[in-house]
Every structure is written in C-alpha cells, then in structure tokens.
Motif scaffolding. Structure first.
Motif, PDB file in Angstrom:
ATOM      1  N   PHE A 321      -2.326  -5.876   0.643  1.00  0.00           N
ATOM      2  CA  PHE A 321      -3.198  -5.615  -0.501  1.00  0.00           C
ATOM      3  C   PHE A 321      -2.733  -4.414  -1.325  1.00  0.00           C
ATOM      4  CE2 PHE A 321      -5.794  -7.324   3.022  1.00  0.00           C
ATOM      5  CZ  PHE A 321      -6.096  -8.562   2.466  1.00  0.00           C
ATOM      6  N   ILE A 322      -2.261  -3.354  -0.624  1.00  0.00           N
ATOM      7  CA  ILE A 322      -1.812  -2.141  -1.313  1.00  0.00           C
ATOM      8  C   ILE A 322      -0.546  -1.645  -0.636  1.00  0.00           C
ATOM      9  CG2 ILE A 322      -2.436   0.197  -2.048  1.00  0.00           C
ATOM     10  CD1 ILE A 322      -5.364  -0.552  -1.680  1.00  0.00           C
ATOM     11  N   ASN A 323       0.470  -1.277  -1.424  1.00  0.00           N
ATOM     12  CA  ASN A 323       1.718  -0.743  -0.888  1.00  0.00           C
ATOM     13  C   ASN A 323       1.555   0.727  -0.508  1.00  0.00           C
ATOM     14  OD1 ASN A 323       3.845  -2.649  -0.660  1.00  0.00           O
ATOM     15  ND2 ASN A 323       3.915  -2.823  -2.880  1.00  0.00           N
ATOM     16  N   ASN A 324       2.588   1.285   0.150  1.00  0.00           N
ATOM     17  CA  ASN A 324       2.528   2.704   0.499  1.00  0.00           C
ATOM     18  C   ASN A 324       2.742   3.602  -0.713  1.00  0.00           C
ATOM     19  OD1 ASN A 324       5.355   1.974   0.418  1.00  0.00           O
ATOM     20  ND2 ASN A 324       5.808   3.929   1.399  1.00  0.00           N
ATOM     21  N   VAL A 356      -5.318   6.671   3.014  1.00  0.00           N
ATOM     22  CA  VAL A 356      -4.715   5.608   3.808  1.00  0.00           C
ATOM     23  C   VAL A 356      -4.224   4.515   2.859  1.00  0.00           C
ATOM     24  CG1 VAL A 356      -5.055   3.872   5.607  1.00  0.00           C
ATOM     25  CG2 VAL A 356      -6.201   6.087   5.784  1.00  0.00           C
ATOM     26  N   LEU A 357      -2.916   4.218   2.935  1.00  0.00           N
ATOM     27  CA  LEU A 357      -2.302   3.198   2.080  1.00  0.00           C
ATOM     28  C   LEU A 357      -1.559   2.195   2.966  1.00  0.00           C
ATOM     29  CD1 LEU A 357      -0.992   5.456  -0.832  1.00  0.00           C
ATOM     30  CD2 LEU A 357      -2.952   3.904  -0.877  1.00  0.00           C
ATOM     31  N   ASP A 358      -0.753   1.352   2.324  1.00  0.00           N
ATOM     32  CA  ASP A 358      -0.111   0.238   3.035  1.00  0.00           C
ATOM     33  C   ASP A 358      -1.183  -0.586   3.742  1.00  0.00           C
ATOM     34  OD1 ASP A 358       2.457  -0.525   2.739  1.00  0.00           O
ATOM     35  OD2 ASP A 358       3.169   0.205   4.664  1.00  0.00           O
ATOM     36  N   ILE A 359      -2.164  -1.003   2.977  1.00  0.00           N
ATOM     37  CA  ILE A 359      -3.275  -1.781   3.521  1.00  0.00           C
ATOM     38  C   ILE A 359      -2.800  -3.221   3.667  1.00  0.00           C
ATOM     39  CG2 ILE A 359      -5.701  -2.371   3.271  1.00  0.00           C
ATOM     40  CD1 ILE A 359      -5.139   0.618   3.453  1.00  0.00           C
ATOM     41  N   GLY A 388       7.245   7.143   5.486  1.00  0.00           N
ATOM     42  CA  GLY A 388       6.644   6.344   4.411  1.00  0.00           C
ATOM     43  C   GLY A 388       5.623   7.102   3.598  1.00  0.00           C
ATOM     44  N   ASN A 389       5.442   8.394   3.889  1.00  0.00           N
ATOM     45  CA  ASN A 389       4.494   9.226   3.147  1.00  0.00           C
ATOM     46  C   ASN A 389       5.090   9.611   1.792  1.00  0.00           C
ATOM     47  OD1 ASN A 389       2.635  11.071   2.222  1.00  0.00           O
ATOM     48  ND2 ASN A 389       3.096  12.631   3.769  1.00  0.00           N
ATOM     49  N   LEU A 390       4.571   9.003   0.723  1.00  0.00           N
ATOM     50  CA  LEU A 390       5.045   9.323  -0.630  1.00  0.00           C
ATOM     51  C   LEU A 390       4.146  10.340  -1.311  1.00  0.00           C
ATOM     52  CD1 LEU A 390       6.195   5.792  -1.841  1.00  0.00           C
ATOM     53  CD2 LEU A 390       7.495   7.588  -0.688  1.00  0.00           C
ATOM     54  N   ALA A 391       3.249  10.919  -0.524  1.00  0.00           N
ATOM     55  CA  ALA A 391       2.464  12.094  -0.928  1.00  0.00           C
ATOM     56  C   ALA A 391       1.689  11.897  -2.229  1.00  0.00           C
ATOM     57  CB  ALA A 391       3.385  13.314  -0.992  1.00  0.00           C
ATOM     58  N   GLY A 392       1.655  12.981  -3.042  1.00  0.00           N
ATOM     59  CA  GLY A 392       0.833  12.986  -4.253  1.00  0.00           C
ATOM     60  C   GLY A 392       1.197  11.918  -5.254  1.00  0.00           C
ATOM     61  N   ARG A 393       2.465  11.507  -5.273  1.00  0.00           N
ATOM     62  CA  ARG A 393       2.882  10.463  -6.217  1.00  0.00           C
ATOM     63  C   ARG A 393       2.163   9.148  -5.942  1.00  0.00           C
ATOM     64  NH1 ARG A 393       9.024   9.749  -5.668  1.00  0.00           N
ATOM     65  NH2 ARG A 393       8.483  10.137  -3.491  1.00  0.00           N
ATOM     66  N   ALA A 394       2.033   8.814  -4.651  1.00  0.00           N
ATOM     67  CA  ALA A 394       1.356   7.570  -4.292  1.00  0.00           C
ATOM     68  C   ALA A 394      -0.129   7.644  -4.623  1.00  0.00           C
ATOM     69  CB  ALA A 394       1.554   7.287  -2.805  1.00  0.00           C
ATOM     70  N   ILE A 395      -0.746   8.797  -4.386  1.00  0.00           N
ATOM     71  CA  ILE A 395      -2.176   8.967  -4.696  1.00  0.00           C
ATOM     72  C   ILE A 395      -2.411   8.839  -6.197  1.00  0.00           C
ATOM     73  CG2 ILE A 395      -4.122  10.578  -4.598  1.00  0.00           C
ATOM     74  CD1 ILE A 395      -2.917  11.706  -2.014  1.00  0.00           C
ATOM     75  N   GLU A 396      -1.541   9.463  -6.975  1.00  0.00           N
ATOM     76  CA  GLU A 396      -1.658   9.373  -8.438  1.00  0.00           C
ATOM     77  C   GLU A 396      -1.482   7.931  -8.901  1.00  0.00           C
ATOM     78  OE1 GLU A 396      -2.482  11.571 -10.677  1.00  0.00           O
ATOM     79  OE2 GLU A 396      -2.687  13.234  -9.272  1.00  0.00           O
ATOM     80  N   SER A 397      -0.500   7.226  -8.321  1.00  0.00           N
ATOM     81  CA  SER A 397      -0.255   5.831  -8.710  1.00  0.00           C
ATOM     82  C   SER A 397      -1.470   4.961  -8.415  1.00  0.00           C
ATOM     83  CB  SER A 397       0.970   5.286  -7.960  1.00  0.00           C
ATOM     84  OG  SER A 397       2.138   5.987  -8.322  1.00  0.00           O
ATOM     85  N   PHE A 398      -2.125   5.216  -7.294  1.00  0.00           N
ATOM     86  CA  PHE A 398      -3.308   4.434  -6.943  1.00  0.00           C
ATOM     87  C   PHE A 398      -4.406   4.615  -7.991  1.00  0.00           C
ATOM     88  CE2 PHE A 398      -7.523   4.258  -4.984  1.00  0.00           C
ATOM     89  CZ  PHE A 398      -7.533   2.966  -4.477  1.00  0.00           C
ATOM     90  N   PHE A 399      -4.680   5.862  -8.345  1.00  0.00           N
ATOM     91  CA  PHE A 399      -5.776   6.112  -9.287  1.00  0.00           C
ATOM     92  C   PHE A 399      -5.424   5.722 -10.726  1.00  0.00           C
ATOM     93  CE2 PHE A 399      -7.461   8.984  -5.924  1.00  0.00           C
ATOM     94  CZ  PHE A 399      -8.732   8.427  -5.848  1.00  0.00           C
ATOM     95  N   GLU A 400      -4.138   5.571 -11.018  1.00  0.00           N
ATOM     96  CA  GLU A 400      -3.759   5.124 -12.360  1.00  0.00           C
ATOM     97  C   GLU A 400      -4.150   3.668 -12.611  1.00  0.00           C
ATOM     98  OE1 GLU A 400       0.358   5.833 -12.830  1.00  0.00           O
ATOM     99  OE2 GLU A 400       0.153   8.014 -13.014  1.00  0.00           O
ATOM    100  N   VAL A 401      -4.179   2.873 -11.533  1.00  0.00           N
ATOM    101  CA  VAL A 401      -4.494   1.443 -11.688  1.00  0.00           C
ATOM    102  C   VAL A 401      -5.863   1.065 -11.114  1.00  0.00           C
ATOM    103  CG1 VAL A 401      -2.061   0.792 -11.682  1.00  0.00           C
ATOM    104  CG2 VAL A 401      -3.307   0.870  -9.524  1.00  0.00           C
ATOM    105  N   HIS A 402      -6.417   1.930 -10.279  1.00  0.00           N
ATOM    106  CA  HIS A 402      -7.669   1.576  -9.594  1.00  0.00           C
ATOM    107  C   HIS A 402      -8.873   1.668 -10.532  1.00  0.00           C
ATOM    108  CE1 HIS A 402     -10.855   1.311  -6.673  1.00  0.00           C
ATOM    109  NE2 HIS A 402     -11.249   2.554  -6.903  1.00  0.00           N
ATOM    110  N   GLN A 403      -9.623   0.587 -10.558  1.00  0.00           N
ATOM    111  CA  GLN A 403     -10.899   0.568 -11.270  1.00  0.00           C
ATOM    112  C   GLN A 403     -11.997   0.421 -10.220  1.00  0.00           C
ATOM    113  OE1 GLN A 403     -11.542   0.876 -14.485  1.00  0.00           O
ATOM    114  NE2 GLN A 403      -9.472   0.772 -15.347  1.00  0.00           N
ATOM    115  N   CYS A 404     -12.931   1.372 -10.177  1.00  0.00           N
ATOM    116  CA  CYS A 404     -13.988   1.308  -9.174  1.00  0.00           C
ATOM    117  C   CYS A 404     -14.728  -0.023  -9.292  1.00  0.00           C
ATOM    118  CB  CYS A 404     -14.952   2.475  -9.342  1.00  0.00           C
ATOM    119  SG  CYS A 404     -14.345   3.997  -8.613  1.00  0.00           S
ATOM    120  N   ASN A 405     -14.787  -0.771  -8.188  1.00  0.00           N
ATOM    121  CA  ASN A 405     -15.431  -2.072  -8.182  1.00  0.00           C
ATOM    122  C   ASN A 405     -16.826  -1.982  -7.551  1.00  0.00           C
ATOM    123  OD1 ASN A 405     -15.042  -2.272  -5.256  1.00  0.00           O
ATOM    124  ND2 ASN A 405     -12.878  -2.579  -5.764  1.00  0.00           N
TER     125      ASN A 405
END
Length: 431
Positions: A321-324, A356-359, A388-405
């Motif tokens: 569902f979600i990459n790392n 937590v990523l890589d869901i 596999g920890n991509l740190a702050g970059r991965a967190i930023e990428s998640f919130f750039e596309v995430h729309q609260c459902n």
C-alpha cells in the motif's frame, strides 16, 4: 541520599518490567521449562524434560492460574488426562501458590503430577479442568495372607503410529536416511523488558531449497519446524542478499546489529498497531471496522554464523500500500485508506519522531515494515533503525500526497502543514 535511593529503585523496577502495585502485563508468549514429576539425585532436584519452550499466552495478566491454563493447553497432546499442572519456584521447588513465590519470571518451571481425589476432564473448548471425584463408599474386602493380590504387568503403550508409505519411501528406508534439517539458534526480543534473550532456543527446520520471494534486501524461504517447544507449522526464513550485506557495512553496522534492529522495528510497528486497536475499542469507533496487525518474528543464527530472521508464514495474496519512501502505491481502496491512516497515526503517536512505512502484507496482516525517523542518526551518531530508513524525506513525501480520509477523521488525527522542514501540527481533521 534518600532521594537518590528512591530514584535508583524506580529505575531498577523499570529495567525489570515491574509496575508499582500491580502485575506486569505480558506479551503473547512466556518461556517455560518443563520438569519431572518427582525429585531425584543427591541434591533432590527436579530434572529438566526437554529444552525451554515458548508457550502461547492469551491472557492479559501473569497469574498462577493463567500460567497453568496456558501450559495445559500447550502440553495437552503430550500429557495424560489424569495429570494437573504445578508451577515451581525453581529446579528444587517448592510449589507456588501465588506470584510472590516465583523469584525469576523470565522462565517458569512447571511439572505435571497426579493428585489424589482429583480427576482431570476435558471441557468443550479443549482445555483441561480439575474436578473433585465423587466419593463412593466401599466395604474393604479382606484377603487371606496366603493369597496375595495378583500383580498384573501393565501393557506397554505403543507410540508408533502407522504411516502410509509410498514405494519410494519404502525403498529409501533401506539405506541410511540423510538428515536434511537445518539447526537454527532462535533469539527472542522481549518487548516488555526491552532486552534480548541471552540463552537461545535451538530449533530445527526443513527449509525449501528454492526461495518463494525475493526483495531488495533478502530472499524468503518456506520452512517447517520439527522441534518440540517451537510452534510446528510453516515459517518463513529470510536470508540477506550479498549486495544487502555490503550496503549494511557501508552504513557502519554489522549484519547482526541490522538483524536485531529489523526485529525490534517489527515489534515497534506491532505495538503501535495494537495501540490503534485499543484506541478504536476505547472510543467505540465501530465504523472503523478491522485494523492491521503484525505477527511474531525472531532473529536466527545458523551453525556457520549466518544471520536470518524467522517469521510466521502469512498465507494469502500479497499487496503493498505504501513504499518506504512514503509514496502511496495502491489504488484508493478501503485497505489503502486504512494504511494511510495507520502511517499518519504512527507519526502523531510518536509526536513526529517516527513513521511506520512500507505498509504491505496480506489482508489485515502486515509484515516487513520500515521505520522512517525524523533524524537519520541517533545521539551517539549511529544509524537509526535499518538501511531502508529514508528519514525526513520519506515523511515529507507521504504528507505531500496524503489527503486525510474518513479513517483519519474517525481517529481525529491532526493535519500537518505541507511545508518542507516544518514539523508542527496545525488543526485537527474536521468531522
């Protein structure tokens, strides 16, 4: 000085996993050593029967009754119905009637004994229950001394069960059968006490020669446990690719350090998933429905020193569902929405420290998570979590596309401003 002693006592209690005024809660299993029914030898000790075993523990609290119940269910195929479980304080006893009698709770010593006036019957759910026998009055019959009671030899119980053999197996028994089982030392991480087991359990597995899956770091093989005390069934043994071993070295870690952190990482994800379930139950969010879970995982080490992970096999169709890197890679399905809500929940629960990523997994059962931390290095300069920890970059990428459902809104998660480098919350999702 008194204040310092009080502080030291509190820290000691924390290290031992104790809570003031109440028993510690436990995980899904306890370590048990089965002992003989009677003492023997000059030292009058109970002798060990087999190795220490992980016994599934379905109760919320460690009590004498709950320990006995778990052991009865686990050892039920191996014991007679007229035996009851007894919890010992150690290898010399005595029997314990309350938890205060047990000096060391990392390993529980138990034995199965016969008790007069008690019979053990099987309940509908398969558990064993002790019940008082009904007293019957019988007139004793005297027998002349010249006619002693005849002693009949008890027939030996055969433990050899018939097995349907193919012609190939029949002919195979005509020569010495090679042992293809692989010995693996199993190390368990105790999440309640935040420490690793110092004494590993040696288990044997039949491991398939061909891997059934290959990822970016490891190959996965199906395996079957044949060791008493380690849940028999299908497991997954994962070994590192050569390229992954080199990448781990490049980050300044050893393969063992990385493997330990990989197991710890899964337990962290498992803990947060459990917290989400508790939140749903506590706030009575029936509309949320089912939520995700993670299974057990152990660190393994072969006789030649190869580091592995040994995990419960999860059947079903795989889905990611979600990459790392924080990118959502599944269609806008219910499970995908819940996966995004779960990652969002882990970020808020940790106050922005990790996500937590890589869901990925099968249905609601997930495996192989990655943790993205706000900082790539810890206070000592070491690498946080795994490669596999991509740190702050991965967190930023998640919130750039995430729309609260709708699931984020049910959990009342907070919206995060989409500004690079900003790590504060704005407003809650509107209901």
């Amino acid at each position: 000085m008194a204040e310092w002693r009080r502080y030291a006592a509190i820290q000691k209690a924390k290290r031992k996993g104790k809570k003031t005024g109440e028993e510690s809660t436990v995980a899904e299993e306890i370590v048990v050593q089965r002992m003989s029914a009677d003492v023997s030898g000059k030292q009058q000790k109970y002798t060990r029967i087999g190795p220490q075993e992980y016994v599934p523990f379905e109760h919320e609290e460690i009590t004498i009754a709950n320990i006995k119940d778990a052991c009865k269910k686990h050892f039920r195929p191996q014991i007679e119905k007229n035996l009851i479980c007894d919890v010992l304080a150690g290898e010399r006893g005595p029997s314990c009637e309350k938890m205060a009698h047990i000096p060391n709770r990392k390993v529980f010593y138990i034995r199965f004994i016969k008790r007069e006036g008690v019979e053990v019957v099987s309940d509908e759910d398969g558990s064993l229950e002790c019940k008082e026998k009904k007293a019957r009055y019988e007139v004793p019959q005297k027998r002349p001394a010249s006619h002693p009671s005849p002693v009949k030899p008890s027939p030996a119980t055969s433990k050899f069960y018939p097995k349907s053999l193919s012609i190939k197996d029949i002919l195979r028994l005509g020569r010495v059968v090679d042992n293809k089982a692989k010995k693996i030392l199993i190390y368990k991480f105790d999440f309640a006490h935040m420490e690793w087991s110092s004494v590993p359990l040696q288990a044997e597995f039949f491991i398939e020669e061909k891997e059934f899956a290959t990822g970016g770091f490891r190959k996965a093989f199906k395996a079957t446990s044949i060791t008493e005390g380690f849940n028999k069934g299908t497991w997954v043994v994962k070994s590192y690719l050569e390229s992954a071993v080199q990448l781990i070295k490049d980050t300044g870690q050893t393969t063992e350090e990385h493997t330990r952190k990989s197991v710890q990482m899964q337990y962290l994800a498992r803990n947060v998933a459990s917290q989400l379930k508790e939140t749903i139950a506590k706030d009575k969010l029936d509309e949320y429905g089912d939520s995700f879970e993670y299974k057990s995982v152990y660190m393994g080490k072969t006789e030649d020193g190869e580091l592995l992970t040994v995990e419960e096999f999860i059947p079903g169709d795989f889905a990611k569902f979600i990459n790392n890197n924080g990118i959502v890679c599944e269609e806008d399905t219910m499970l995908c929405k819940k996966a995004q809500a779960f990652s969002h929940f882990t970020y808020e629960k940790s106050e922005g420290k990790v996500m937590v990523l890589d869901i990925q997994g099968s249905g609601y059962t997930l495996y192989d998570p990655e943790i993205a931390s706000a900082e790539i290095h810890n206070e000592d300069g070491g690498y946080q979590f795994c490669t596999g920890n991509l740190a702050g970059r991965a967190i930023e990428s998640f919130f750039e596309v995430h729309q609260c459902n709708s699931y984020c809104k049910l959990l009342k998660l907070k919206l995060r401003p989409r500004q690079h480098g900003v790590d504060i919350f704005a407003v809650r999702c509107k209901l």
